[in-house]
Design a protein around this motif. Structure first.
Motif, short mmCIF file in Angstrom:
data_model
loop_
_atom_site.label_atom_id
_atom_site.label_comp_id
_atom_site.label_asym_id
_atom_site.label_seq_id
_atom_site.Cartn_x
_atom_site.Cartn_y
_atom_site.Cartn_z
N UNK A 114 -14.63 5.80 -4.01
CA UNK A 114 -14.57 6.34 -2.65
C UNK A 114 -13.41 5.72 -1.89
N UNK A 115 -13.25 4.42 -2.01
CA UNK A 115 -12.13 3.73 -1.35
C UNK A 115 -10.80 4.29 -1.83
N UNK A 116 -10.67 4.49 -3.12
CA UNK A 116 -9.44 5.03 -3.70
C UNK A 116 -9.17 6.44 -3.18
N UNK A 117 -10.20 7.28 -3.10
CA UNK A 117 -10.03 8.64 -2.60
C UNK A 117 -9.57 8.64 -1.14
N UNK A 118 -10.16 7.77 -0.34
CA UNK A 118 -9.78 7.68 1.07
C UNK A 118 -8.33 7.23 1.21
N UNK A 119 -7.95 6.20 0.46
CA UNK A 119 -6.59 5.68 0.55
C UNK A 119 -5.57 6.69 0.01
N UNK A 120 -5.92 7.43 -1.05
CA UNK A 120 -5.02 8.46 -1.57
C UNK A 120 -4.80 9.56 -0.54
N UNK A 121 -5.87 9.97 0.13
CA UNK A 121 -5.76 11.00 1.17
C UNK A 121 -4.91 10.50 2.33
N UNK A 122 -5.07 9.24 2.69
CA UNK A 122 -4.28 8.64 3.76
C UNK A 122 -2.80 8.61 3.38
N UNK A 123 -2.50 8.17 2.17
CA UNK A 123 -1.11 8.11 1.71
C UNK A 123 -0.49 9.50 1.65
N UNK A 124 -1.27 10.49 1.20
CA UNK A 124 -0.78 11.86 1.13
C UNK A 124 -0.46 12.40 2.52
N UNK A 125 -1.32 12.12 3.47
CA UNK A 125 -1.08 12.58 4.85
C UNK A 125 0.17 11.93 5.41
N UNK A 126 0.33 10.64 5.19
CA UNK A 126 1.52 9.93 5.68
C UNK A 126 2.78 10.51 5.04
N UNK A 127 2.72 10.82 3.75
CA UNK A 127 3.86 11.40 3.06
C UNK A 127 4.20 12.77 3.65
N UNK A 128 3.17 13.58 3.92
CA UNK A 128 3.37 14.89 4.52
C UNK A 128 4.03 14.78 5.88
N UNK A 129 3.63 13.76 6.63
CA UNK A 129 4.17 13.56 7.97
C UNK A 129 5.52 12.86 7.94
N UNK A 130 5.99 12.50 6.76
CA UNK A 130 7.28 11.86 6.62
C UNK A 130 7.30 10.40 7.01
N UNK A 131 6.14 9.77 6.95
CA UNK A 131 6.05 8.36 7.29
C UNK A 131 5.75 7.55 6.04
N UNK A 132 6.22 6.33 6.02
CA UNK A 132 5.96 5.42 4.91
C UNK A 132 4.55 4.86 5.03
N UNK A 133 3.79 4.88 3.96
CA UNK A 133 2.44 4.33 3.95
C UNK A 133 2.48 2.87 3.50
N UNK A 134 1.55 2.07 4.00
CA UNK A 134 1.42 0.69 3.57
C UNK A 134 0.64 0.59 2.26
N UNK A 135 0.07 1.70 1.82
CA UNK A 135 -0.77 1.72 0.62
C UNK A 135 0.08 2.11 -0.58
N UNK A 136 -0.01 1.34 -1.64
CA UNK A 136 0.67 1.70 -2.88
C UNK A 136 -0.38 1.78 -3.98
N UNK A 137 -0.48 2.93 -4.67
CA UNK A 137 -1.50 3.08 -5.71
C UNK A 137 -1.35 2.02 -6.79
N UNK A 138 -2.50 1.65 -7.37
CA UNK A 138 -2.52 0.60 -8.40
C UNK A 138 -2.18 1.18 -9.75
#
Length: 64
Positions: free
Chosen positions: A40-64
């Protein structure tokens, strides 16, 4: 809508929160299952990173 946490009679916990104007409800089981919580944590963080990428912003989350 405020955060709302409720302990249900069957042992589950219901957490309700408004996210960007949309009400979101998550149910947690009676017993913690680390594998499920990590997924669940991974899904939430992936969705957050995807949204940030769509908005053209750098995410603090890097997939493991």
């Amino acid at each position: 809508m405020q955060d709302y946490i409720q302990q249900l009679t069957d042992g589950r916990t219901r957490v309700m929160r408004e996210v960007e104007g949309i009400p979101v409800t998550i149910y947690f089981s009676e017993k913690d299952d680390e594998d499920i919580l990590e997924k669940v944590k991974s899904m939430i963080m992936d969705a957050y990173a995807e949204r940030k990428l769509r908005e053209g912003k750098q995410s603090n989350f890097s997939p493991q």
